[in-house]
Design a protein around this motif. Structure first.
Motif, PDB file in Angstrom:
ATOM      1  N   THR A   1      -6.182 -22.932   7.597  1.00  0.00           N
ATOM      2  CA  THR A   1      -4.937 -23.658   7.391  1.00  0.00           C
ATOM      3  C   THR A   1      -5.035 -25.062   7.985  1.00  0.00           C
ATOM      4  O   THR A   1      -6.030 -25.429   8.609  1.00  0.00           O
ATOM      5  N   ALA A   2      -3.973 -25.853   7.808  1.00  0.00           N
ATOM      6  CA  ALA A   2      -4.012 -27.266   8.160  1.00  0.00           C
ATOM      7  C   ALA A   2      -4.228 -27.519   9.644  1.00  0.00           C
ATOM      8  O   ALA A   2      -4.689 -28.596  10.029  1.00  0.00           O
ATOM      9  N   ASP A   3      -3.906 -26.546  10.488  1.00  0.00           N
ATOM     10  CA  ASP A   3      -4.134 -26.700  11.926  1.00  0.00           C
ATOM     11  C   ASP A   3      -5.560 -26.357  12.325  1.00  0.00           C
ATOM     12  O   ASP A   3      -5.896 -26.343  13.516  1.00  0.00           O
ATOM     13  N   GLY A   4      -6.417 -26.050  11.350  1.00  0.00           N
ATOM     14  CA  GLY A   4      -7.811 -25.730  11.627  1.00  0.00           C
ATOM     15  C   GLY A   4      -8.052 -24.294  12.023  1.00  0.00           C
ATOM     16  O   GLY A   4      -9.187 -23.927  12.348  1.00  0.00           O
ATOM     17  N   GLN A   5      -7.006 -23.466  11.990  1.00  0.00           N
ATOM     18  CA  GLN A   5      -7.148 -22.062  12.357  1.00  0.00           C
ATOM     19  C   GLN A   5      -7.720 -21.250  11.188  1.00  0.00           C
ATOM     20  O   GLN A   5      -7.350 -21.468  10.030  1.00  0.00           O
TER      21      GLN A   5
ATOM     22  N   GLY B   1      -1.088 -21.889  -6.509  1.00  0.00           N
ATOM     23  CA  GLY B   1      -1.855 -23.085  -6.829  1.00  0.00           C
ATOM     24  C   GLY B   1      -2.912 -23.382  -5.787  1.00  0.00           C
ATOM     25  O   GLY B   1      -2.616 -23.474  -4.598  1.00  0.00           O
ATOM     26  N   GLY B   2      -4.153 -23.537  -6.209  1.00  0.00           N
ATOM     27  CA  GLY B   2      -5.243 -23.792  -5.285  1.00  0.00           C
ATOM     28  C   GLY B   2      -5.129 -25.151  -4.625  1.00  0.00           C
ATOM     29  O   GLY B   2      -4.675 -26.123  -5.229  1.00  0.00           O
ATOM     30  N   GLY B   3      -5.536 -25.217  -3.347  1.00  0.00           N
ATOM     31  CA  GLY B   3      -5.586 -26.483  -2.643  1.00  0.00           C
ATOM     32  C   GLY B   3      -4.300 -26.935  -2.008  1.00  0.00           C
ATOM     33  O   GLY B   3      -4.233 -28.042  -1.478  1.00  0.00           O
ATOM     34  N   SER B   4      -3.264 -26.104  -2.018  1.00  0.00           N
ATOM     35  CA  SER B   4      -1.964 -26.509  -1.482  1.00  0.00           C
ATOM     36  C   SER B   4      -1.640 -25.907  -0.124  1.00  0.00           C
ATOM     37  O   SER B   4      -0.867 -26.496   0.636  1.00  0.00           O
ATOM     38  N   PHE B   5      -2.181 -24.750   0.199  1.00  0.00           N
ATOM     39  CA  PHE B   5      -1.760 -24.028   1.398  1.00  0.00           C
ATOM     40  C   PHE B   5      -2.868 -23.870   2.436  1.00  0.00           C
ATOM     41  O   PHE B   5      -2.598 -23.499   3.574  1.00  0.00           O
ATOM     42  N   GLY B   6      -4.080 -24.123   2.063  1.00  0.00           N
ATOM     43  CA  GLY B   6      -5.208 -23.966   2.953  1.00  0.00           C
ATOM     44  C   GLY B   6      -6.481 -23.925   2.138  1.00  0.00           C
ATOM     45  O   GLY B   6      -6.473 -24.088   0.913  1.00  0.00           O
ATOM     46  N   VAL B   7      -7.595 -23.720   2.805  1.00  0.00           N
ATOM     47  CA  VAL B   7      -8.897 -23.625   2.141  1.00  0.00           C
ATOM     48  C   VAL B   7      -9.393 -22.201   2.283  1.00  0.00           C
ATOM     49  O   VAL B   7      -9.704 -21.744   3.400  1.00  0.00           O
TER      50      VAL B   7
ATOM     51  N   PHE C   1      -2.873 -30.930   2.741  1.00  0.00           N
ATOM     52  CA  PHE C   1      -3.423 -30.449   1.473  1.00  0.00           C
ATOM     53  C   PHE C   1      -2.555 -30.949   0.320  1.00  0.00           C
ATOM     54  O   PHE C   1      -1.385 -30.586   0.199  1.00  0.00           O
ATOM     55  N   PHE C   2      -3.156 -31.777  -0.497  1.00  0.00           N
ATOM     56  CA  PHE C   2      -2.451 -32.364  -1.635  1.00  0.00           C
ATOM     57  C   PHE C   2      -3.261 -32.129  -2.898  1.00  0.00           C
ATOM     58  O   PHE C   2      -4.468 -32.386  -2.927  1.00  0.00           O
ATOM     59  N   VAL C   3      -2.605 -31.644  -3.946  1.00  0.00           N
ATOM     60  CA  VAL C   3      -3.192 -31.623  -5.284  1.00  0.00           C
ATOM     61  C   VAL C   3      -2.117 -32.057  -6.272  1.00  0.00           C
ATOM     62  O   VAL C   3      -0.913 -31.872  -6.029  1.00  0.00           O
ATOM     63  N   HIS C   4      -2.525 -32.634  -7.359  1.00  0.00           N
ATOM     64  CA  HIS C   4      -1.578 -33.083  -8.378  1.00  0.00           C
ATOM     65  C   HIS C   4      -0.736 -31.903  -8.867  1.00  0.00           C
ATOM     66  O   HIS C   4      -1.253 -30.831  -9.176  1.00  0.00           O
ATOM     67  N   ASN C   5       0.565 -32.109  -8.913  1.00  0.00           N
ATOM     68  CA  ASN C   5       1.508 -31.082  -9.352  1.00  0.00           C
ATOM     69  C   ASN C   5       1.388 -29.789  -8.544  1.00  0.00           C
ATOM     70  O   ASN C   5       1.636 -28.700  -9.055  1.00  0.00           O
TER      71      ASN C   5
END
Length: 623
Positions: free
Chosen positions: A247-251, A271-277, A604-608
């Motif tokens: 997640t965005a905090d690196g956890q 949607g891929g790429g919006s909530f974490g990797v 995390f940003f992706v188009h739409n």
């Protein structure tokens, strides 16, 4: 800069420490940094990241650079740009090269060629602490360009494709609430052919992947995910049991029905790429039937009136004979007055595909002046375990087109007069070092190096199959076919699926319209191997804009009878109006809350994507 020069440069630079995370947290930034900015990370900072990821930070080369148009033109003309494995091996390329008036693939500055979740976490932390635009790419098949961004740091999961089969998997923390079940755990870079080889060819079971063999499973699942036989097995997201995600905090978090269940739900179609990797995921596997069957033929109508009658007859036939979980894939209507049947089946005997279609074939045969029939091995039954086995197809072709009596592959031609074309259905990566099963269906050939002119999708509700609505549906299909080709992807609507498939898809973030749709209508057009700034290979902008207008007109003919049912996130219009409602319907507010919880600053940003409306179109400036 090549890798050697890059490492030499950052190795000789004076050491400048990376600012501590707590200092960055105190700064409010409204614009992400670009290489031209003074605050762009120093060579020493990049060196530290490289060390943190075991030397797997690489500069991103771009084979289509306009600074060398001759070399770029040669690449566009070469067979490499027709090879999805070559494209996938280039961190600076994407399967689709762009979209007229929307985007063109552009390379990141650097990429972390991740090997594990720790590498991903290091990249996430570096991007957050240095206020960088972050991009994530596995398979790189996003039509909307979500897996690339110029001036960014790329997390590239291509090499994370370890696969482990389980006979009795229980998600972590669910030991007292869920029964063990067969499953498979895959790294985030796993593509369909790798999953099918491990699970089906070797393991004798079924996993819900996609139809295209080079699509990345992680992106497929997060987008919702359909394969040829989803009408029976459900969506890919509905089969997800657990994910490991940064997640965005690196956890590094585990997400399943019992742990971080809200994040787990968002990963299933949000949607891929919006909530974490996602670094790895586990999907349930299913029993494998004896055969997968196919029906491939075309009916040509002699006149517009004949075509109207043909469409009306097929709509009725589909409702009575094919509207069930045995059948998937596509039927196509077009201005050429042909009905193209390209369907697959599961759970039927070797003889049943042709038997089921016989009443329709009889109807066609009764009007020889109005209709003609052609096809390639129109009805076949393939041993399910070998369906995704390229070596088996090599051995049995051209017998697959002209089978002998007693063959393991039985094409049932009988009295059907067809034109049989003995051509291979697979292409192989013939580069040195390529794996023997690195193959792709010829039907997906046009997706490699494609530049999109326009693309639309629309859920088609099953209510239009009722007797009193069939004529309206047939009329709309005829009217839309006057404008452009339109395909009904029958496997991408779950109406007619068994209860367990419906239940799995219900507990996902996808637009609930998928549950009551019998198909997804897709209308698209584009050109092959084009790219801006390369003489002789420029995209046809004027032609593309006209095509986009035709596509819009075509889909509007269908909307007249469906209403605004929504679209499929992974296959839809780049300029989708009201995308939040179109993609997720009533699920969007919940997704927005989960986005705020796990990614409050919009790393995390992706188009739409969920939360993307808070940023400029390029994802660099907070609005």
């Amino acid at each position: 800069m090549n890798r050697r020069a890059f490492l030499k440069a950052i190795g000789m630079a004076s050491l400048i420490p990376i600012l501590p995370r707590r200092l960055w947290a105190a700064v409010t930034n409204f614009s992400r940094r670009r290489p031209s900015d003074a605050a762009w990370p120093s060579p020493a900072a990049w060196k530290q990241l490289n060390e943190a990821v075991g030397g797997n930070l690489i500069p991103v080369n771009f084979p289509l650079s306009a600074s060398d148009p001759a070399a770029a033109a040669a690449t566009l003309s070469s067979k490499d740009l027709k090879n999805p494995y070559y494209i996938g091996d280039q961190p600076g390329l994407t399967e689709t090269l762009g979209w007229v008036d929307a985007w063109a693939t552009k390379p990141s500055v650097y990429a972390v060629a991740a090997r594990n979740a720790q590498d991903i976490a290091a990249a996430v932390n570096f991007a957050r602490e240095n206020n960088l635009r972050l991009a994530v790419k596995g398979g790189g098949h996003s039509y909307q360009g979500t897996s690339n961004a110029p001036d960014s740091l790329l997390i590239w999961t291509r090499h994370m494709h370890d696969i482990e089969m389980h006979t009795a998997f229980v998600p972590q923390g669910c030991e007292h609430t869920m029964q063990p079940q067969p499953a498979v755990t895959m790294g985030a870079g796993t593509i369909d052919i790798q999953a099918y080889e491990a699970v089906t060819t070797k393991g004798g079971r079924y996993v819900q992947g996609g139809g295209c063999l080079t699509v990345g499973l992680a992106g497929l699942v997060q987008g919702g995910g359909f394969g040829s036989l989803s009408k029976h097995y459900g969506s890919a997201s509905g089969n997800l049991l657990e994910a490991e995600v940064v997640t965005a905090d690196g956890q590094i978090r585990i997400a399943n029905a019992c742990t971080n269940s809200d994040l787990f739900w968002a990963l299933k179609g949000g949607g891929g790429g919006s909530f974490g990797v996602v670094s790895k995921m586990t999907l349930r596997t299913h029993d494998l039937p004896e055969f997968f069957g196919s029906a491939n033929f075309t009916v040509k109508a002699a006149s517009d009136d004949d075509y109207r009658r043909l469409i009306r007859e097929f709509v009725s036939f589909y409702k009575d004979h094919l509207f069930n979980d045995h059948w998937g894939e596509q039927i196509e209507f077009n201005p050429r007055n042909t009905l193209e049947i390209k369907m697959l089946s599961q759970g039927l005997s070797a003889e049943q595909p042709k038997q089921i279609f016989q009443p329709f074939l009889d109807w066609v045969a009764r009007s020889p002046d109005a209709y003609s029939l052609e096809g390639r091995a129109p009805f076949a039954s393939i041993p399910a375990r070998h369906f995704w086995d390229p070596q088996w197809w090599k051995e049995h072709w051209p017998e697959a087109a002209f089978p002998r009596n007693g063959s393991i592959l039985r094409a049932l031609l009988d009295d059907v007069l067809v034109k049989v074309i003995p051509q291979p259905i697979l292409d192989f990566d013939d580069r040195p070092g390529a794996g023997p099963n690195d193959a792709w269906w010829k039907g997906n050939m046009g997706e490699a190096g494609w530049f999109i002119w326009g693309y639309e999708s629309l859920w088609i509700p099953a209510s239009l199959l009722e007797k009193d609505a069939q004529q309206r549906l047939a009329d709309a299909l005829f009217a839309s076919s006057r404008v452009s080709d339109v395909s009904l992807h029958l496997n991408k609507g779950l109406a007619g699926a068994p209860p367990d498939a419906i239940a799995g898809a219900t507990d996902t973030a996808m637009n609930p319209a998928v549950l009551t749709a019998f198909a997804l209508a897709i209308v698209a057009d584009g050109q092959d191997h084009a790219y801006p700034g390369i003489p002789g290979h420029e995209p046809s902008v004027a032609e593309g804009r006209q095509a986009a207008k035709r596509i819009d007109q075509c889909v509007n003919q269908l909307r007249a009878v469906t209403g605004e049912t929504g679209a499929y996130w992974a296959e839809s219009n780049y300029f989708e109006k009201g995308f939040q409602q179109a993609y997720w319907g009533s699920n969007h507010p919940r997704l927005a809350e989960i986005k705020k919880k796990y990614d409050p600053d919009g790393l995390f940003f992706v188009h739409n994507g969920v939360g993307s409306e808070q940023w400029s179109p390029d994802g660099f400036t907070k609005l």
